[in-house]
Motif scaffolding. Structure first.
Motif, PDB file in Angstrom:
ATOM      1  N   CYS A   1       0.732  -1.528  -0.188  1.00 50.28           N
ATOM      2  CA  CYS A   1      -0.325   0.090   0.434  1.00 50.28           C
ATOM      3  C   CYS A   1       0.778   1.409   0.014  1.00 50.28           C
ATOM      4  O   CYS A   1       2.362   1.433   0.603  1.00 50.28           O
ATOM      5  CB  CYS A   1      -0.593   0.172   1.274  1.00 50.28           C
ATOM      6  SG  CYS A   1      -1.985   1.587   1.395  1.00 50.28           S
ATOM      7  N   MET A   2       0.424   2.274  -0.686  1.00 50.77           N
ATOM      8  CA  MET A   2       1.455   3.466  -0.599  1.00 50.77           C
ATOM      9  C   MET A   2       1.310   4.344   0.125  1.00 50.77           C
ATOM     10  O   MET A   2       2.174   5.015   0.443  1.00 50.77           O
ATOM     11  CB  MET A   2       1.492   3.627  -2.483  1.00 50.77           C
ATOM     12  CG  MET A   2       1.392   3.210  -3.471  1.00 50.77           C
ATOM     13  SD  MET A   2       1.249   4.436  -5.086  1.00 50.77           S
ATOM     14  CE  MET A   2       2.700   4.777  -5.010  1.00 50.77           C
ATOM     15  N   ALA A   3       0.255   4.188   1.081  1.00 53.38           N
ATOM     16  CA  ALA A   3       0.422   4.970   2.364  1.00 53.38           C
ATOM     17  C   ALA A   3       0.677   4.176   3.793  1.00 53.38           C
ATOM     18  O   ALA A   3       1.137   4.656   4.043  1.00 53.38           O
ATOM     19  CB  ALA A   3      -1.659   5.233   2.280  1.00 53.38           C
ATOM     20  N   CYS A   4       0.356   3.156   3.977  1.00 53.20           N
ATOM     21  CA  CYS A   4      -0.026   2.573   5.107  1.00 53.20           C
ATOM     22  C   CYS A   4       1.600   1.120   4.767  1.00 53.20           C
ATOM     23  O   CYS A   4       1.882   0.784   6.261  1.00 53.20           O
ATOM     24  CB  CYS A   4      -1.097   1.988   5.536  1.00 53.20           C
ATOM     25  SG  CYS A   4      -1.385   0.216   4.695  1.00 53.20           S
ATOM     26  N   ARG A   5       1.920   1.391   3.656  1.00 50.91           N
ATOM     27  CA  ARG A   5       3.120   0.247   3.655  1.00 50.91           C
ATOM     28  C   ARG A   5       2.658  -1.674   3.912  1.00 50.91           C
ATOM     29  O   ARG A   5       3.052  -2.533   3.693  1.00 50.91           O
ATOM     30  CB  ARG A   5       4.354   0.695   3.606  1.00 50.91           C
ATOM     31  CG  ARG A   5       5.131   2.277   3.959  1.00 50.91           C
ATOM     32  CD  ARG A   5       4.897   2.363   2.006  1.00 50.91           C
ATOM     33  NE  ARG A   5       5.842   1.483   1.838  1.00 50.91           N
ATOM     34  CZ  ARG A   5       6.334   1.272   0.726  1.00 50.91           C
ATOM     35  NH1 ARG A   5       5.607   1.688  -0.511  1.00 50.91           N
ATOM     36  NH2 ARG A   5       7.014   0.328   0.083  1.00 50.91           N
ATOM     37  N   LYS A   6       1.122  -1.605   4.271  1.00 46.46           N
ATOM     38  CA  LYS A   6       0.680  -2.786   4.387  1.00 46.46           C
ATOM     39  C   LYS A   6       0.930  -3.652   3.264  1.00 46.46           C
ATOM     40  O   LYS A   6       0.129  -3.273   2.159  1.00 46.46           O
ATOM     41  CB  LYS A   6      -0.588  -3.096   5.118  1.00 46.46           C
ATOM     42  CG  LYS A   6      -1.325  -4.300   5.248  1.00 46.46           C
ATOM     43  CD  LYS A   6      -2.882  -3.593   5.077  1.00 46.46           C
ATOM     44  CE  LYS A   6      -3.089  -2.867   6.755  1.00 46.46           C
ATOM     45  NZ  LYS A   6      -4.924  -3.127   6.927  1.00 46.46           N
ATOM     46  N   ALA A   7       1.470  -5.165   3.167  1.00 44.05           N
ATOM     47  CA  ALA A   7       1.826  -6.193   2.153  1.00 44.05           C
ATOM     48  C   ALA A   7       0.308  -6.134   1.568  1.00 44.05           C
ATOM     49  O   ALA A   7      -1.168  -6.499   2.339  1.00 44.05           O
ATOM     50  CB  ALA A   7       1.912  -7.426   2.636  1.00 44.05           C
ATOM     51  N   LEU A   8      -0.786  -6.017  -0.507  1.00 49.88           N
ATOM     52  CA  LEU A   8      -1.253  -6.577  -0.352  1.00 49.88           C
ATOM     53  C   LEU A   8      -1.092  -7.454  -1.317  1.00 49.88           C
ATOM     54  O   LEU A   8      -0.070  -8.370  -1.754  1.00 49.88           O
ATOM     55  CB  LEU A   8      -1.441  -5.512  -1.970  1.00 49.88           C
ATOM     56  CG  LEU A   8      -1.916  -3.963  -0.776  1.00 49.88           C
ATOM     57  CD1 LEU A   8      -1.453  -3.187  -2.635  1.00 49.88           C
ATOM     58  CD2 LEU A   8      -2.699  -3.580  -0.392  1.00 49.88           C
ATOM     59  N   ASP A   9      -2.626  -8.207  -2.308  1.00 46.59           N
ATOM     60  CA  ASP A   9      -2.944  -9.302  -2.698  1.00 46.59           C
ATOM     61  C   ASP A   9      -4.171  -9.049  -3.179  1.00 46.59           C
ATOM     62  O   ASP A   9      -4.797  -8.341  -2.810  1.00 46.59           O
ATOM     63  CB  ASP A   9      -2.921 -10.788  -1.912  1.00 46.59           C
ATOM     64  CG  ASP A   9      -4.376 -10.313  -1.125  1.00 46.59           C
ATOM     65  OD1 ASP A   9      -4.938  -9.792  -1.266  1.00 46.59           O
ATOM     66  OD2 ASP A   9      -3.969 -11.210   0.232  1.00 46.59           O
ATOM     67  N   SER A  10      -4.161  -9.732  -4.481  1.00 43.79           N
ATOM     68  CA  SER A  10      -4.873  -9.744  -4.875  1.00 43.79           C
ATOM     69  C   SER A  10      -7.149  -9.016  -4.650  1.00 43.79           C
ATOM     70  O   SER A  10      -7.830  -8.763  -5.329  1.00 43.79           O
ATOM     71  CB  SER A  10      -5.781 -10.367  -6.373  1.00 43.79           C
ATOM     72  OG  SER A  10      -5.849 -11.923  -5.578  1.00 43.79           O
ATOM     73  N   THR A  11      -7.131  -9.359  -3.152  1.00 38.19           N
ATOM     74  CA  THR A  11      -7.885  -9.233  -2.866  1.00 38.19           C
ATOM     75  C   THR A  11      -8.196  -7.816  -1.579  1.00 38.19           C
ATOM     76  O   THR A  11      -9.100  -7.787  -1.389  1.00 38.19           O
ATOM     77  CB  THR A  11      -8.927 -10.641  -1.320  1.00 38.19           C
ATOM     78  OG1 THR A  11      -7.381 -10.967  -0.557  1.00 38.19           O
ATOM     79  CG2 THR A  11      -8.761 -11.819  -2.725  1.00 38.19           C
ATOM     80  N   THR A  12      -7.299  -8.036  -1.482  1.00 34.00           N
ATOM     81  CA  THR A  12      -6.852  -6.364  -0.489  1.00 34.00           C
ATOM     82  C   THR A  12      -6.537  -4.786  -1.431  1.00 34.00           C
ATOM     83  O   THR A  12      -6.520  -4.274  -1.178  1.00 34.00           O
ATOM     84  CB  THR A  12      -5.985  -6.897   0.474  1.00 34.00           C
ATOM     85  OG1 THR A  12      -4.443  -7.403  -0.063  1.00 34.00           O
ATOM     86  CG2 THR A  12      -6.535  -7.983   1.690  1.00 34.00           C
ATOM     87  N   VAL A  13      -5.803  -5.233  -2.950  1.00 30.42           N
ATOM     88  CA  VAL A  13      -5.531  -4.377  -3.139  1.00 30.42           C
ATOM     89  C   VAL A  13      -7.015  -3.319  -4.444  1.00 30.42           C
ATOM     90  O   VAL A  13      -7.642  -3.916  -4.561  1.00 30.42           O
ATOM     91  CB  VAL A  13      -4.486  -4.873  -4.772  1.00 30.42           C
ATOM     92  CG1 VAL A  13      -5.364  -5.166  -5.341  1.00 30.42           C
ATOM     93  CG2 VAL A  13      -3.848  -3.368  -5.250  1.00 30.42           C
ATOM     94  N   ALA A  14      -6.756  -2.073  -3.859  1.00 28.04           N
ATOM     95  CA  ALA A  14      -7.165  -0.983  -5.036  1.00 28.04           C
ATOM     96  C   ALA A  14      -6.330   0.074  -5.213  1.00 28.04           C
ATOM     97  O   ALA A  14      -5.076   0.685  -4.784  1.00 28.04           O
ATOM     98  CB  ALA A  14      -8.251  -0.338  -3.483  1.00 28.04           C
ATOM     99  N   ALA A  15      -6.697  -0.401  -6.711  1.00 30.37           N
ATOM    100  CA  ALA A  15      -5.372   1.021  -7.391  1.00 30.37           C
ATOM    101  C   ALA A  15      -6.517   1.924  -7.980  1.00 30.37           C
ATOM    102  O   ALA A  15      -7.632   1.820  -8.016  1.00 30.37           O
ATOM    103  CB  ALA A  15      -5.660  -0.328  -8.830  1.00 30.37           C
ATOM    104  N   HIS A  16      -6.247   2.811  -8.123  1.00 30.69           N
ATOM    105  CA  HIS A  16      -6.307   3.644  -9.124  1.00 30.69           C
ATOM    106  C   HIS A  16      -5.418   4.854  -9.574  1.00 30.69           C
ATOM    107  O   HIS A  16      -4.314   5.165  -9.591  1.00 30.69           O
ATOM    108  CB  HIS A  16      -6.362   5.610  -7.591  1.00 30.69           C
ATOM    109  CG  HIS A  16      -6.927   6.916  -8.006  1.00 30.69           C
ATOM    110  ND1 HIS A  16      -8.437   6.375  -8.483  1.00 30.69           N
ATOM    111  CD2 HIS A  16      -6.413   8.242  -7.877  1.00 30.69           C
ATOM    112  CE1 HIS A  16      -8.608   8.394  -8.920  1.00 30.69           C
ATOM    113  NE2 HIS A  16      -7.609   8.905  -8.638  1.00 30.69           N
ATOM    114  N   GLU A  17      -5.594   5.476 -11.458  1.00 35.59           N
ATOM    115  CA  GLU A  17      -4.392   5.196 -11.842  1.00 35.59           C
ATOM    116  C   GLU A  17      -2.763   4.978 -11.922  1.00 35.59           C
ATOM    117  O   GLU A  17      -3.163   3.454 -12.017  1.00 35.59           O
ATOM    118  CB  GLU A  17      -4.758   6.786 -12.005  1.00 35.59           C
ATOM    119  CG  GLU A  17      -5.627   7.488 -12.521  1.00 35.59           C
ATOM    120  CD  GLU A  17      -5.703   8.709 -12.623  1.00 35.59           C
ATOM    121  OE1 GLU A  17      -4.105   9.359 -11.885  1.00 35.59           O
ATOM    122  OE2 GLU A  17      -6.380   9.655 -12.157  1.00 35.59           O
TER     123      GLU A  17
END
Length: 196
Positions: A37-53
């Protein structure tokens, strides 16, 4: 400069991403360790990611930054979120704060959109979710409902035909809707004698 012998460039660190360590999101490649995550640096996967541009966020930070704002738009049932996201570097104060909640939400929640956008199976009328969806005749079907309307045979993409919104196996379709007459295999012996 040509990219000799490597994969795509990582969307976060700009280094080469090889296929064994690649995660793709929004047409961009990332290292597994850079998919954060670009804000909190939490590891992401396909179920937790939200993309904006070109940015990727966890769903919580995405909601804080781009979700609906104001009284009554909290993160859970009946809550008023006072978290502004300042500790995460999110600039959420864009203009004057809203003092009153609109009578009808102008931006309904993701959950409300998800419940409205769920497809219905033409055979049973129940909701069809992505894990059980099979497309046939331009419509979504449950795996268990994806059967011939006449004989009940389970269908696949190689043996399915559709007519008037209903699915048929190729054999039943040919018998019921195919050409009729001598030489087409559709007449019985009695019908052949009557024609002569």
């Amino acid at each position: 400069m040509p990219n000799w012998g490597g994969g795509a460039k990582c969307g976060a660190c700009e280094k080469t991403v090889y296929h064994a360590e690649e995660i793709q999101c929004n047409g961009r490649s990332f290292h597994k360790t850079c998919f954060l995550c670009m804000a909190c640096r939490k590891a992401l996967d396909s179920t937790t990611v939200a993309a904006h541009e070109s940015e990727i966020y966890c769903k919580t930070c995405y909601g804080r930054k781009y979700g609906p704002k104001g009284v009554g738009f909290g993160q859970g049932a009946g809550c008023l979120s006072t978290d502004t996201g300042d500790h995460l570097g999110l600039n959420l104060h864009q203009g004057s704060p809203k003092s009153a909640r609109p009578s009808t939400p102008t931006n309904p929640s993701k959950f409300a959109k998800m419940m409205v956008d769920v497809d219905k199976c033409p055979r049973c009328g129940k909701s069809v979710y992505a894990a059980e969806k099979i497309m046939g005749g331009g419509k979504p079907w449950h795996k268990t409902c994806f059967r011939c309307a006449i004989c009940g045979k389970s269908l696949e993409s190689t043996n399915v035909t559709d007519k008037d919104g209903e699915l048929y196996c190729k054999v039943c379709y040919a018998k019921n809707f195919g050409p009729k007459g001598i030489g087409f295999g559709g007449l019985t012996q009695v019908e052949k004698k009557e024609c002569e």
